[in-house]
Design a protein around this motif. Structure first.
Motif, PDB file in Angstrom:
ATOM      1  N   TYR A 242       0.894  -6.368  -3.990  1.00 34.33           N
ATOM      2  CA  TYR A 242       0.633  -6.227  -2.557  1.00 34.33           C
ATOM      3  C   TYR A 242       1.935  -6.007  -1.796  1.00 34.33           C
ATOM      4  N   THR A 246       2.769  -2.520   0.265  1.00 30.37           N
ATOM      5  CA  THR A 246       2.856  -2.595   1.731  1.00 30.37           C
ATOM      6  C   THR A 246       4.291  -2.496   2.232  1.00 30.37           C
ATOM      7  N   ARG A 259      -5.334 -10.626   7.249  1.00 32.77           N
ATOM      8  CA  ARG A 259      -5.777  -9.232   7.332  1.00 32.77           C
ATOM      9  C   ARG A 259      -6.081  -8.836   8.779  1.00 32.77           C
ATOM     10  N   GLU A 266       0.825  -1.162   9.640  1.00 35.92           N
ATOM     11  CA  GLU A 266       0.769  -2.287   8.713  1.00 35.92           C
ATOM     12  C   GLU A 266      -0.669  -2.577   8.293  1.00 35.92           C
ATOM     13  N   LEU A 269      -1.662   0.006   5.729  1.00 35.86           N
ATOM     14  CA  LEU A 269      -1.041  -0.303   4.435  1.00 35.86           C
ATOM     15  C   LEU A 269      -1.722  -1.482   3.754  1.00 35.86           C
ATOM     16  N   GLY A 270      -2.071  -2.493   4.548  1.00 38.16           N
ATOM     17  CA  GLY A 270      -2.719  -3.681   3.994  1.00 38.16           C
ATOM     18  C   GLY A 270      -4.072  -3.361   3.383  1.00 38.16           C
ATOM     19  N   ALA A 273      -3.606  -1.239   0.236  1.00 37.33           N
ATOM     20  CA  ALA A 273      -3.097  -2.070  -0.863  1.00 37.33           C
ATOM     21  C   ALA A 273      -4.231  -2.866  -1.493  1.00 37.33           C
TER      22      ALA A 273
END
Length: 294
Positions: A242, A246, A259, A266, A269-270, A273
């Protein structure tokens, strides 16, 4: 052997979907169902006899059942696993509708999936070096690629290793879900080079062991280095992966933002991932990443 037990056994023989462990668990569950249905008064049943009343009778019985040797009821996870096997049975005889689509309709509550503590860990070189070589490599496969115990044990290097990835065979994997995992880190590459020297066509289980005896042997060695199981290595892989995917964001399990707290780039990306990690771990649902990442 009664008629239902025999026919369920034949149903399993002709439908070998899932890993060997999944198939074995399914057979045990179906044998249990046949015995319990007989105890509940449903005699002379065949494999095609399954109806909603049988499903309801089994589920109601399970809700009163206790863990063997204890006074505590069996867990929600056990109820859900058994219901899953019931759905498999119903599906194979084209009677999917006899089992309600949701567990809630059967009065089975939600399973508590999120552990209270972070279960991730990484093995120290000292602990790894104290193990037999074949166990060292199996545990390192779990640590470096997030494999399950069965996958790391049945891993056949000559089959699974490709230039930029490893391939997990369906018969090794939970639910029969084959998958590919990329080789990206130096420690992964180092392990892969070692595994290329492994005898062609052989798994990580020494030839002198059956799978069952190997598991007992493996468990004994884990106890010697202070481990109950090795699943935390999979958690560690997910958390490390992770952070890489990220660009350095810590997962919630390590104190990073939840989350729902991520914004803009971000957040993208989270989510991406979590999708990648879910696929690499061999899960079909994105939500399962909460167990590993928080």
């Amino acid at each position: 052997m009664d008629k239902l037990t025999y026919q369920l056994k034949q149903l399993c023989k002709s439908n070998r979907d899932g890993s060997f462990a999944t198939q074995a668990d399914r057979r045990r569950h179906l044998q249990l169902f046949a015995r319990q249905l007989k105890e509940l008064g449903y005699r002379n049943m065949g494999v095609q006899s399954l109806k909603t009343r049988h499903v309801n009778a089994l589920v109601d019985y399970w809700k009163t059942e206790c863990v063997q040797g204890k006074e505590e009821p069996i867990s929600i996870a056990t109820l859900k696993n058994r219901t899953c096997v019931l759905r498999w049975w119903a599906g194979k005889i084209n009677k999917q509708n006899v089992v309600p689509r949701t567990n809630a309709e059967l009065g089975i509550g939600a399973r508590k999936r999120l552990p209270d503590e972070n279960k991730a860990f990484r093995l120290s070189p000292e602990k790894i070096s104290s193990l037999p070589h074949y166990l060292q490599q199996s545990l390192r496969l779990q640590q470096e690629f997030g494999l399950r115990r069965e996958e790391a044990s049945k891993f056949i290097p000559s089959y699974a290793i490709y230039p930029d990835e490893i391939q997990i065979k369906a018969s090794w994997a939970k639910g029969g879900r084959a998958r590919n995992i990329p080789i990206t880190t130096e420690s992964q590459k180092e392990l892969i080079e070692e595994l290329k020297q492994h005898p062609r066509g052989h798994s990580m289980i020494p030839a002198r062991f059956s799978y069952r005896k190997y598991l007992a042997h493996r468990q004994w060695h884990l106890y010697q280095i202070g481990l109950k199981d090795s699943h935390g290595l999979r958690h560690h892989y997910a958390q490390a992966r992770y952070q890489v995917l990220t660009g350095g964001i810590l997962p919630p399990r390590l104190g990073g933002p939840k989350r729902g707290e991520l914004k803009g780039r971000e957040k993208e990306l989270g989510i991406a991932a979590r999708v990648t990690i879910s696929r690499e771990l061999g899960h079909s649902r994105l939500d399962i990443t909460r167990v590993y990442l928080g």
